[in-house]
Write a protein that holds these residues in place. Sequence first.
Motif, mmCIF file in Angstrom:
data_model
loop_
_atom_site.group_PDB
_atom_site.id
_atom_site.type_symbol
_atom_site.label_atom_id
_atom_site.label_comp_id
_atom_site.label_asym_id
_atom_site.label_seq_id
_atom_site.Cartn_x
_atom_site.Cartn_y
_atom_site.Cartn_z
ATOM 1 N N ASP A 1 16.292 -31.821 -22.815
ATOM 2 C CA ASP A 1 16.052 -32.756 -23.901
ATOM 3 C C ASP A 1 14.533 -32.934 -23.974
ATOM 4 O O ASP A 1 13.952 -33.715 -23.223
ATOM 5 C CB ASP A 1 16.762 -34.083 -23.608
ATOM 6 N N TRP A 2 13.888 -32.191 -24.853
ATOM 7 C CA TRP A 2 12.435 -32.108 -24.869
ATOM 8 C C TRP A 2 11.730 -33.445 -25.102
ATOM 9 O O TRP A 2 10.760 -33.738 -24.398
ATOM 10 C CB TRP A 2 11.986 -31.040 -25.867
ATOM 11 N N PRO A 3 12.145 -34.259 -26.075
ATOM 12 C CA PRO A 3 11.438 -35.537 -26.239
ATOM 13 C C PRO A 3 11.487 -36.395 -24.977
ATOM 14 O O PRO A 3 10.461 -36.937 -24.547
ATOM 15 C CB PRO A 3 12.173 -36.210 -27.401
ATOM 16 N N ALA A 4 12.647 -36.499 -24.354
ATOM 17 C CA ALA A 4 12.755 -37.306 -23.133
ATOM 18 C C ALA A 4 11.928 -36.699 -22.000
ATOM 19 O O ALA A 4 11.294 -37.419 -21.223
ATOM 20 C CB ALA A 4 14.218 -37.418 -22.721
ATOM 21 N N ARG A 5 11.922 -35.388 -21.933
ATOM 22 C CA ARG A 5 11.167 -34.710 -20.872
ATOM 23 C C ARG A 5 9.663 -34.957 -21.012
ATOM 24 O O ARG A 5 8.975 -35.267 -20.038
ATOM 25 C CB ARG A 5 11.452 -33.214 -20.924
ATOM 26 N N ILE A 6 9.148 -34.847 -22.229
ATOM 27 C CA ILE A 6 7.711 -35.044 -22.462
ATOM 28 C C ILE A 6 7.323 -36.493 -22.187
ATOM 29 O O ILE A 6 6.306 -36.773 -21.557
ATOM 30 C CB ILE A 6 7.343 -34.610 -23.890
ATOM 31 N N LYS A 7 8.137 -37.413 -22.646
ATOM 32 C CA LYS A 7 7.842 -38.823 -22.427
ATOM 33 C C LYS A 7 7.895 -39.177 -20.942
ATOM 34 O O LYS A 7 7.036 -39.891 -20.440
ATOM 35 C CB LYS A 7 8.788 -39.699 -23.239
ATOM 36 N N ALA A 8 8.885 -38.657 -20.230
ATOM 37 C CA ALA A 8 9.044 -38.997 -18.822
ATOM 38 C C ALA A 8 7.999 -38.316 -17.939
ATOM 39 O O ALA A 8 7.479 -38.921 -17.002
ATOM 40 C CB ALA A 8 10.445 -38.610 -18.354
ATOM 41 N N ARG A 9 7.696 -37.056 -18.221
ATOM 42 C CA ARG A 9 6.818 -36.304 -17.317
ATOM 43 C C ARG A 9 5.341 -36.482 -17.615
ATOM 44 O O ARG A 9 4.527 -36.439 -16.694
ATOM 45 C CB ARG A 9 7.180 -34.820 -17.361
ATOM 46 N N TYR A 10 4.974 -36.656 -18.876
ATOM 47 C CA TYR A 10 3.555 -36.651 -19.224
ATOM 48 C C TYR A 10 3.056 -37.941 -19.870
ATOM 49 O O TYR A 10 2.002 -38.442 -19.511
ATOM 50 C CB TYR A 10 3.232 -35.488 -20.167
ATOM 51 N N GLU A 11 3.796 -38.448 -20.831
ATOM 52 C CA GLU A 11 3.251 -39.543 -21.638
ATOM 53 C C GLU A 11 2.975 -40.796 -20.821
ATOM 54 O O GLU A 11 1.930 -41.434 -20.997
ATOM 55 C CB GLU A 11 4.171 -39.878 -22.809
ATOM 56 N N GLY A 12 3.858 -41.162 -19.917
ATOM 57 C CA GLY A 12 3.629 -42.359 -19.099
ATOM 58 C C GLY A 12 2.353 -42.271 -18.293
ATOM 59 O O GLY A 12 1.557 -43.215 -18.239
#
Length: 164
Positions: free
Chosen positions: A146-157
Amino acid sequence: MRRLARLLPHPLLSFGLALMWLLLNAPVTPGTGLLALAVGLLVPLSLRALRPEPLRVRAPRALLVLAGRVAADVVQSNIAVGRVILGLRPGERRSGFVHVPLAITSRAGLTALAIILTSAPGTLWVQHDPRTGRLLLHVLDLDEADWPARIKARYEGLLLEIFP
């Protein structure tokens, strides 16, 4: 002195660019020397128009964690894309576009995220709409996560910690 600073705003960059030009265009001739001088003077002058904002890293620990995650993800992504290209992964892959809503608004943070996403094979930063905060991302293999969740969890925070 101010006149020299206006003509040569980044002397180390100018020197590095001119030297790299000479090394890449060996043997050195009068023509390559003139071009190296022109590149060394004109490129930093053109970069002056960008006027970068002052940058201050607020969370060095988060920066180290992010660097480790990115390194691991780039290796993992290289292996996954290599398997897809070599046909070692059975099944049909589906590539396409994904919209990712982002909370990050700082230019430095968005730039770092763009570098992270495009350095991992299989993903490509296509467009960011600053009004809505949505990122359009092209992904080679949509089935993987799930790309949006992955990007938010791994990088955005982490990027929000580093560049508030």
